[in-house]
Design an enzyme around this catalytic site. Structure first.
Site, PDB file in Angstrom:
ATOM      1  N   VAL A 180     -12.286   6.583   1.155  1.00  0.00           N
ATOM      2  CA  VAL A 180     -10.972   7.159   1.421  1.00  0.00           C
ATOM      3  C   VAL A 180      -9.878   6.340   0.733  1.00  0.00           C
ATOM      4  O   VAL A 180      -9.913   5.114   0.773  1.00  0.00           O
ATOM      5  CB  VAL A 180     -10.710   7.156   2.947  1.00  0.00           C
ATOM      6  CG1 VAL A 180      -9.271   7.543   3.259  1.00  0.00           C
ATOM      7  CG2 VAL A 180     -11.674   8.093   3.666  1.00  0.00           C
ATOM      8  N   CYS A 181      -8.942   7.016   0.079  1.00  0.00           N
ATOM      9  CA  CYS A 181      -7.754   6.315  -0.428  1.00  0.00           C
ATOM     10  C   CYS A 181      -6.532   7.166  -0.183  1.00  0.00           C
ATOM     11  O   CYS A 181      -6.596   8.161   0.542  1.00  0.00           O
ATOM     12  CB  CYS A 181      -7.909   5.961  -1.905  1.00  0.00           C
ATOM     13  SG  CYS A 181      -7.786   7.387  -2.983  1.00  0.00           S
ATOM     14  N   ALA A 182      -5.410   6.824  -0.790  1.00  0.00           N
ATOM     15  CA  ALA A 182      -4.160   7.518  -0.488  1.00  0.00           C
ATOM     16  C   ALA A 182      -4.164   8.956  -0.997  1.00  0.00           C
ATOM     17  O   ALA A 182      -3.802   9.879  -0.279  1.00  0.00           O
ATOM     18  CB  ALA A 182      -2.977   6.749  -1.058  1.00  0.00           C
TER      19      ALA A 182
END
Lengths: 375, 75
Positions: A72-74
């Site tokens: 997961v990232c931005a």
């Protein structure tokens, strides 16, 4: 090995089904600490993507083999990069499609129950932000309560149900998220209702909510009875639907109560909050199902993914309703105010029509957890 | 501020601004300054955290309209 893209809706279903997911969150430490994907079956590990540019070998031993690994990232880009690196190193992994940006905008409809004449009440759970909004459907018409700015979700949902949105209500002027109420009302030509005491500074036309008034949705008459219940804001209004459901806005949550300071008046409004909770709400039928406008922690969620509890049970269990002494209550509320939500002043001004941020700016304003409660 | 090297990372989405910053820093000598221009708003928190984790010094930062400008001194 394969890399799979998982949409926010799929991740939501895994959380609701208590499926174990290992979230490898590759955002920087500060963003991770501020907010993340939460759930009873979620395990986290945070390592910023920029510390993985030279390789992911150190990470391999800590990744579990018996559950989904979700990177997961931005906004997705970095999680795809890390997922590809893990895949090259021989691991099956998934990444969150659209990143935390998409997560923050996902709404999951959960059916709360039926109403007279074949009608239905739905709760829209915004997992990433804890916002709860509602749609009441009856005989081809729909009413919306505390709609978020992701307005197409409601419009599409109403269309699927072959219903026209006729009334849009906000329980109060929101400070933690941008309301979609006015935008939807304009788009589908519905009436937008706001409590007049919260709307003294708004720059657009609205229909003032008046205590005791009833509204009709569909050909069956459904009484949506507003109940003036100040305390979170001066105008905060609750709705009672068919003597069964109590939409409590940001006054009463499942595990906490509303905070009185987001419009800057903690000392003044704590008395209103006390009166609303300990007198007005106390006088209502204990069998009413409380449907709040937020949830703060996953423990507030029932097994079916809904957030609801009978009022009588909350009067036994909710710690904010157990304080006999008024002074103790005042101190509890004013001494335990959490930090104010990110950009809450800008959000309030946007909801008044004083600021017109573009979509990207709206996203940025809403980033982070909601903090509308006192626990 | 005078930079020894300017990196144009405008229009690039995460993770590219940091990937390119890392490469650019490699070409500098300790004490030299790299100027990074980026438009991805996420670069602000990420480059700040990256400097902290790598020991390079974020000497200055400005927000020029939509463009974020960072000055990083190589450690």
């Amino acid at each position: 090995m394969t890399v799979k893209a998982l949409a926010s809706g799929e991740v939501t279903k895994k959380i609701l089904h208590q499926e174990n997911v290992f979230v490898l969150d590759v955002r920087n430490e500060r963003d991770f600490k501020d907010w993340k994907i939460e759930g009873a079956s979620i395990t986290h590990h945070n390592v910023p993507y920029f510390e993985l540019l030279d390789g992911v070998e150190d990470l391999l031993p800590i990744l579990p083999n018996d559950q989904e690994v979700l990177v997961v990232c931005a906004k997705e880009g970095s999680s795809v990069m890390v997922a590809d690196m893990l895949s090259e190193a021989g691991r099956d992994v998934a990444y969150l499609k659209g990143g935390m940006k998409a997560w923050s905008e996902h709404l999951e409809p959960v059916k709360i129950g039926n109403v007279t004449g074949g009608g239905e009440l739905y709760q829209f759970v915004r997992m990433g932000k804890g916002c709860l909004s509602y749609m009441l459907l009856s005989q081809g018409e729909a009413a919306l309560f505390d709609a978020t700015r992701i307005i197409d979700v409601y419009i599409d949902f109403a269309q699927q149900k072959k219903a026209t949105i006729t009334h849009v209500f906000d329980t109060h002027l929101h400070a933690d998220h941008i309301s979609g109420g006015r935008a939807i009302a304009e788009k589908v030509n519905a009436t937008y209702h706001l409590p007049p005491k919260d709307a003294t500074d708004v720059l657009f036309n609205y229909e003032p909510l008046v205590e005791g008034q009833t509204y009709t949705i569909g050909s069956t008459t459904i009484a949506i009875q507003p109940l003036y219940s100040p305390g979170h804001t001066l105008g905060s209004t609750s709705f009672i639907i068919e003597n069964t459901y109590l939409l409590s806005g940001d006054i009463l949550f499942i595990d906490s109560i509303g905070r009185p300071d987001l419009a800057g008046k903690a000392e003044d409004w704590v008395g209103d909050l006390r009166e609303t909770l300990y007198e007005r709400y106390k006088a209502l039928a204990p069998s009413l199902i409380v449907l709040p406008a937020h949830f703060m922690i996953m423990e507030e969620m029932n097994e079916d993914g809904s957030i609801q509890k009978p009022l009588g049970q909350l009067f036994k269990e909710n710690h904010g309703l157990q304080v006999e002494n008024e002074l103790t209550f005042r101190q509890m509320v004013t001494n335990h105010l959490p930090p104010q939500p990110n950009a809450y002043q800008d959000i309030r001004e946007t909801n008044m029509g004083k600021q017109q941020p573009d979509e990207e700016q709206q996203r940025t304003m809403e980033i982070g957890p909601n903090r509308c409660a006192v626990r | 501020m005078k930079a020894d090297l300017v990196l144009n990372a405008k229009g690039l989405a995460c993770p590219m601004p940091i990937v390119k910053t890392k490469k650019a820093i490699h070409t500098l000598e300790p004490g030299q300054v790299l100027e990074v221009q980026a438009t991805d708003q996420g670069a602000k928190n990420d480059l700040t955290a990256w400097c902290k984790s790598t020991g390079n010094e974020l000497v200055d930062f400005t927000n020029q309209g939509d463009v974020l400008v960072f000055w990083i001194k190589k450690s």
